[in-house]
Design a protein around this motif. Structure first.
Motif, PDB file in Angstrom:
ATOM      1  N   ARG A  80       0.773  -1.295   0.014  1.00  0.00           N
ATOM      2  CA  ARG A  80      -0.182  -0.124  -0.108  1.00  0.00           C
ATOM      3  C   ARG A  80       0.705   1.335  -0.088  1.00  0.00           C
ATOM      4  O   ARG A  80       0.212   2.248   0.184  1.00  0.00           O
ATOM      5  CB  ARG A  80      -0.885   0.030   1.290  1.00  0.00           C
ATOM      6  N   LYS A  81       2.169   1.147  -0.374  1.00  0.00           N
ATOM      7  CA  LYS A  81       2.907   2.339  -0.266  1.00  0.00           C
ATOM      8  C   LYS A  81       3.520   2.776  -1.486  1.00  0.00           C
ATOM      9  O   LYS A  81       4.514   3.486  -1.647  1.00  0.00           O
ATOM     10  CB  LYS A  81       4.145   2.081   0.947  1.00  0.00           C
ATOM     11  N   HIS A  82       3.353   1.950  -2.530  1.00  0.00           N
ATOM     12  CA  HIS A  82       3.848   2.108  -3.848  1.00  0.00           C
ATOM     13  C   HIS A  82       5.317   2.105  -3.859  1.00  0.00           C
ATOM     14  O   HIS A  82       6.055   2.637  -4.573  1.00  0.00           O
ATOM     15  CB  HIS A  82       3.408   3.375  -4.360  1.00  0.00           C
ATOM     16  N   TYR A  83       5.922   0.996  -2.960  1.00  0.00           N
ATOM     17  CA  TYR A  83       7.470   0.833  -3.003  1.00  0.00           C
ATOM     18  C   TYR A  83       7.589  -0.572  -3.288  1.00  0.00           C
ATOM     19  O   TYR A  83       7.055  -1.693  -2.656  1.00  0.00           O
ATOM     20  CB  TYR A  83       7.889   1.255  -1.528  1.00  0.00           C
TER      21      TYR A  83
END
Length: 103
Positions: A80-83
């Protein structure tokens, strides 16, 4: 007959005629190495254990080749953190053929 040697911070169980891959050593292909860091020598029921090495024991090995191992994939991911990050690493090695165990 077999021996336990130390090479590249790892311990390897070796016997005569065996080939093994160890961390990269600075030696030419075809060169003969005399490995002095022998931790244990077993010949039938005769067992010699060093503290930390067996005095007078050595292993004679021949350098067969140098190369790189298979790629190890390193994946970092946070949901959920686009990492998302991927890396790869191929470790260099030296292939040795054990010719003699002197114990």
């Amino acid at each position: 007959m077999y021996a336990v040697i130390k090479s590249g911070g790892k311990q390897h169980r070796v016997s005569i005629g065996e080939t093994l891959k160890v961390e990269l050593l600075k030696a030419e292909v075809g060169a003969t190495l005399n490995i002095e860091e022998v931790l244990m020598v077993v010949n039938g029921s005769d067992v010699k254990i060093g503290q930390p090495v067996v005095v007078g024991a050595s292993v004679v090995a021949e350098v067969v080749s140098h190369g790189r191992g298979k790629k190890v994939r390193i994946v970092k991911h946070k949901r959920r953190k686009h990492y998302h990050k991927e890396q790869g690493h191929r470790q260099w090695y030296t292939e040795l053929k054990i010719n003699a165990i002197n114990g």
